[in-house]
Motif scaffolding. Structure first.
Motif, PDB file in Angstrom:
ATOM      1  N   SER A  19       0.838  -1.192   0.000  1.00 23.34           N
ATOM      2  CA  SER A  19       0.000   0.000   0.000  1.00 23.34           C
ATOM      3  C   SER A  19       0.872   1.241   0.000  1.00 23.34           C
ATOM      4  CB  SER A  19      -0.906  -0.009   1.232  1.00 23.34           C
ATOM      5  OG  SER A  19      -1.790  -1.123   1.199  1.00 23.34           O
ATOM      6  N   VAL A  20       0.476   2.218  -0.768  1.00 25.56           N
ATOM      7  CA  VAL A  20       1.250   3.449  -0.879  1.00 25.56           C
ATOM      8  C   VAL A  20       0.282   4.592  -1.142  1.00 25.56           C
ATOM      9  CG1 VAL A  20       1.622   3.154  -3.361  1.00 25.56           C
ATOM     10  CG2 VAL A  20       3.268   4.478  -2.021  1.00 25.56           C
ATOM     11  N   GLN A  21       0.693   5.784  -0.768  1.00 30.65           N
ATOM     12  CA  GLN A  21      -0.132   6.957  -1.049  1.00 30.65           C
ATOM     13  C   GLN A  21       0.110   7.452  -2.471  1.00 30.65           C
ATOM     14  OE1 GLN A  21       0.596   9.821   2.133  1.00 30.65           O
ATOM     15  NE2 GLN A  21      -1.290   9.121   3.120  1.00 30.65           N
ATOM     16  N   ALA A  22      -0.870   8.139  -2.998  1.00 25.74           N
ATOM     17  CA  ALA A  22      -0.751   8.709  -4.336  1.00 25.74           C
ATOM     18  C   ALA A  22       0.509   9.568  -4.433  1.00 25.74           C
ATOM     19  CB  ALA A  22      -1.978   9.526  -4.679  1.00 25.74           C
ATOM     20  N   GLY A  23       1.202   9.414  -5.546  1.00 24.90           N
ATOM     21  CA  GLY A  23       2.451  10.129  -5.758  1.00 24.90           C
ATOM     22  C   GLY A  23       3.673   9.345  -5.333  1.00 24.90           C
ATOM     23  N   GLY A  24       3.455   8.240  -4.613  1.00 22.37           N
ATOM     24  CA  GLY A  24       4.560   7.435  -4.143  1.00 22.37           C
ATOM     25  C   GLY A  24       5.058   6.456  -5.179  1.00 22.37           C
ATOM     26  N   SER A  25       5.987   5.599  -4.745  1.00 18.65           N
ATOM     27  CA  SER A  25       6.623   4.635  -5.636  1.00 18.65           C
ATOM     28  C   SER A  25       6.644   3.247  -5.012  1.00 18.65           C
ATOM     29  CB  SER A  25       8.070   5.061  -5.937  1.00 18.65           C
ATOM     30  OG  SER A  25       8.120   6.320  -6.575  1.00 18.65           O
ATOM     31  N   LEU A  26       6.665   2.256  -5.872  1.00 20.54           N
ATOM     32  CA  LEU A  26       6.863   0.865  -5.476  1.00 20.54           C
ATOM     33  C   LEU A  26       7.683   0.184  -6.553  1.00 20.54           C
ATOM     34  CD1 LEU A  26       3.390  -0.457  -4.194  1.00 20.54           C
ATOM     35  CD2 LEU A  26       5.485  -0.202  -2.843  1.00 20.54           C
ATOM     36  N   ARG A  27       8.442  -0.827  -6.139  1.00 17.26           N
ATOM     37  CA  ARG A  27       9.143  -1.647  -7.115  1.00 17.26           C
ATOM     38  C   ARG A  27       8.706  -3.091  -6.943  1.00 17.26           C
ATOM     39  NH1 ARG A  27      15.596  -2.905  -7.694  1.00 17.26           N
ATOM     40  NH2 ARG A  27      15.082  -4.208  -5.875  1.00 17.26           N
ATOM     41  N   LEU A  28       8.146  -3.641  -7.991  1.00 16.62           N
ATOM     42  CA  LEU A  28       7.749  -5.039  -8.002  1.00 16.62           C
ATOM     43  C   LEU A  28       8.888  -5.883  -8.562  1.00 16.62           C
ATOM     44  CD1 LEU A  28       4.118  -4.735  -9.412  1.00 16.62           C
ATOM     45  CD2 LEU A  28       4.924  -4.487  -7.058  1.00 16.62           C
ATOM     46  N   SER A  29       9.003  -7.100  -8.046  1.00 17.61           N
ATOM     47  CA  SER A  29      10.016  -8.039  -8.526  1.00 17.61           C
ATOM     48  C   SER A  29       9.341  -9.294  -9.042  1.00 17.61           C
ATOM     49  CB  SER A  29      10.980  -8.412  -7.392  1.00 17.61           C
ATOM     50  OG  SER A  29      11.642  -7.285  -6.881  1.00 17.61           O
ATOM     51  N   CYS A  30       9.974  -9.909 -10.027  1.00 17.78           N
ATOM     52  CA  CYS A  30       9.495 -11.166 -10.573  1.00 17.78           C
ATOM     53  C   CYS A  30      10.702 -12.095 -10.723  1.00 17.78           C
ATOM     54  CB  CYS A  30       8.815 -10.959 -11.920  1.00 17.78           C
ATOM     55  SG  CYS A  30       8.261 -12.482 -12.714  1.00 17.78           S
ATOM     56  N   ALA A  31      10.765 -13.101  -9.866  1.00 17.51           N
ATOM     57  CA  ALA A  31      11.838 -14.084  -9.952  1.00 17.51           C
ATOM     58  C   ALA A  31      11.505 -15.091 -11.037  1.00 17.51           C
ATOM     59  CB  ALA A  31      12.011 -14.782  -8.606  1.00 17.51           C
ATOM     60  N   VAL A  32      12.440 -15.283 -11.945  1.00 13.84           N
ATOM     61  CA  VAL A  32      12.215 -16.117 -13.128  1.00 13.84           C
ATOM     62  C   VAL A  32      13.081 -17.370 -13.060  1.00 13.84           C
ATOM     63  CG1 VAL A  32      12.250 -16.176 -15.653  1.00 13.84           C
ATOM     64  CG2 VAL A  32      11.808 -14.017 -14.457  1.00 13.84           C
ATOM     65  N   SER A  33      12.478 -18.515 -13.300  1.00 12.82           N
ATOM     66  CA  SER A  33      13.244 -19.754 -13.385  1.00 12.82           C
ATOM     67  C   SER A  33      12.657 -20.625 -14.487  1.00 12.82           C
ATOM     68  CB  SER A  33      13.243 -20.490 -12.038  1.00 12.82           C
ATOM     69  OG  SER A  33      11.931 -20.811 -11.647  1.00 12.82           O
ATOM     70  N   GLY A  34      13.461 -21.604 -14.923  1.00 15.92           N
ATOM     71  CA  GLY A  34      13.017 -22.478 -15.989  1.00 15.92           C
ATOM     72  C   GLY A  34      13.580 -22.059 -17.332  1.00 15.92           C
ATOM     73  N   ASN A  35      13.034 -22.634 -18.378  1.00 15.20           N
ATOM     74  CA  ASN A  35      13.541 -22.424 -19.736  1.00 15.20           C
ATOM     75  C   ASN A  35      12.830 -21.241 -20.394  1.00 15.20           C
ATOM     76  OD1 ASN A  35      14.564 -22.563 -22.259  1.00 15.20           O
ATOM     77  ND2 ASN A  35      13.716 -24.560 -22.775  1.00 15.20           N
ATOM     78  N   ILE A  36      13.537 -20.124 -20.489  1.00 19.37           N
ATOM     79  CA  ILE A  36      12.940 -18.939 -21.099  1.00 19.37           C
ATOM     80  C   ILE A  36      13.356 -18.776 -22.550  1.00 19.37           C
ATOM     81  CG2 ILE A  36      12.741 -17.727 -18.910  1.00 19.37           C
ATOM     82  CD1 ILE A  36      15.215 -16.092 -19.763  1.00 19.37           C
ATOM     83  N   THR A  37      14.106 -19.723 -23.081  1.00 23.50           N
ATOM     84  CA  THR A  37      14.608 -19.599 -24.449  1.00 23.50           C
ATOM     85  C   THR A  37      13.463 -19.419 -25.440  1.00 23.50           C
ATOM     86  OG1 THR A  37      16.509 -20.976 -23.899  1.00 23.50           O
ATOM     87  CG2 THR A  37      16.002 -20.703 -26.233  1.00 23.50           C
ATOM     88  N   THR A  38      12.393 -20.158 -25.248  1.00 26.23           N
ATOM     89  CA  THR A  38      11.250 -20.049 -26.161  1.00 26.23           C
ATOM     90  C   THR A  38      10.200 -19.072 -25.643  1.00 26.23           C
ATOM     91  OG1 THR A  38      10.238 -21.966 -25.101  1.00 26.23           O
ATOM     92  CG2 THR A  38      11.555 -22.364 -27.074  1.00 26.23           C
ATOM     93  N   ASN A  39      10.465 -18.470 -24.503  1.00 22.49           N
ATOM     94  CA  ASN A  39       9.564 -17.456 -23.935  1.00 22.49           C
ATOM     95  C   ASN A  39      10.389 -16.259 -23.481  1.00 22.49           C
ATOM     96  OD1 ASN A  39       6.719 -18.907 -23.577  1.00 22.49           O
ATOM     97  ND2 ASN A  39       8.314 -20.375 -23.078  1.00 22.49           N
ATOM     98  N   PRO A  40      11.057 -15.577 -24.419  1.00 22.67           N
ATOM     99  CA  PRO A  40      12.052 -14.572 -24.045  1.00 22.67           C
ATOM    100  C   PRO A  40      11.508 -13.187 -23.705  1.00 22.67           C
ATOM    101  CG  PRO A  40      11.977 -14.779 -26.404  1.00 22.67           C
ATOM    102  CD  PRO A  40      11.003 -15.794 -25.873  1.00 22.67           C
ATOM    103  N   TYR A  41      10.188 -13.025 -23.742  1.00 24.76           N
ATOM    104  CA  TYR A  41       9.610 -11.728 -23.407  1.00 24.76           C
ATOM    105  C   TYR A  41       8.938 -11.816 -22.044  1.00 24.76           C
ATOM    106  CZ  TYR A  41      10.426 -10.242 -28.176  1.00 24.76           C
ATOM    107  OH  TYR A  41      11.021  -9.915 -29.361  1.00 24.76           O
ATOM    108  N   MET A  42       9.285 -10.888 -21.180  1.00 24.97           N
ATOM    109  CA  MET A  42       8.632 -10.779 -19.879  1.00 24.97           C
ATOM    110  C   MET A  42       7.699  -9.587 -19.893  1.00 24.97           C
ATOM    111  SD  MET A  42       9.523 -13.246 -18.018  1.00 24.97           S
ATOM    112  CE  MET A  42       8.730 -12.580 -16.580  1.00 24.97           C
ATOM    113  N   GLY A  43       6.486  -9.831 -19.422  1.00 21.13           N
ATOM    114  CA  GLY A  43       5.510  -8.752 -19.380  1.00 21.13           C
ATOM    115  C   GLY A  43       4.962  -8.556 -17.990  1.00 21.13           C
ATOM    116  N   TRP A  44       4.557  -7.337 -17.724  1.00 18.71           N
ATOM    117  CA  TRP A  44       3.814  -7.020 -16.503  1.00 18.71           C
ATOM    118  C   TRP A  44       2.382  -6.662 -16.901  1.00 18.71           C
ATOM    119  CZ3 TRP A  44       5.146  -7.808 -11.574  1.00 18.71           C
ATOM    120  CH2 TRP A  44       6.499  -7.972 -11.264  1.00 18.71           C
ATOM    121  N   PHE A  45       1.452  -7.234 -16.184  1.00 21.23           N
ATOM    122  CA  PHE A  45       0.034  -7.016 -16.429  1.00 21.23           C
ATOM    123  C   PHE A  45      -0.632  -6.628 -15.110  1.00 21.23           C
ATOM    124  CE2 PHE A  45      -0.638  -8.825 -20.706  1.00 21.23           C
ATOM    125  CZ  PHE A  45       0.611  -9.389 -20.916  1.00 21.23           C
TER     126      PHE A  45
END
Length: 124
Positions: free
Chosen positions: A11-37
């Motif tokens: 939770s954050v107030q308007a105007g603030g900042s957050l950093r989300l992280s996504c730990a990736v494992s496995g074979n990304i060779t055929t899935n080389p694009y990471m997206g945030w939704f």
């Protein structure tokens, strides 16, 4: 098979900042694009940022709704993709997901692997 685990929501107030992280494992060779939704009210998830994470370069694309405020990046040494969110607004409140896919796209259908999501709440 690709495994994705998000963290960093909160939770954050308007105007603030957050950093989300996504730990990736496995074979990304055929899935080389990471997206945030994010899941806004309604059945579909809004694609907000995508980055090519294999090799060098790493082209990115952003939705107009977040362009100039959000930045997608990666730390290859940690196998982690980040979403830095600045100047947050109440309308950014949503469940945020990272996903892996094979196309430079913001369309949900182009991503076959998904994390469990992390909640972001922005208060006015």
């Amino acid at each position: 098979e690709v495994q994705l685990v998000e963290s960093g929501g909160g939770s954050v107030q308007a105007g603030g900042s957050l950093r989300l992280s996504c730990a990736v494992s496995g074979n990304i060779t055929t899935n080389p694009y990471m997206g945030w939704f994010r899941q806004l009210p309604g059945p579909e998830r809004e694609g907000i940022a995508t980055k090519y994470i294999v090799g060098f370069g790493g082209s990115t694309v952003y939705a107009d709704s977040v362009k100039g405020r959000f930045t997608i990046s990666q730390d290859k040494s940690k196998n982690t993709v980040y979403l830095l969110m600045n100047s947050l607004k109440p309308e950014d409140t949503a469940m945020y997901y990272c996903a892996a896919g094979g196309r430079r796209s913001l369309a949900e259908a182009d991503f076959g692997y998904w994390g469990q999501g992390t909640q972001v709440t922005v208060s006015s």
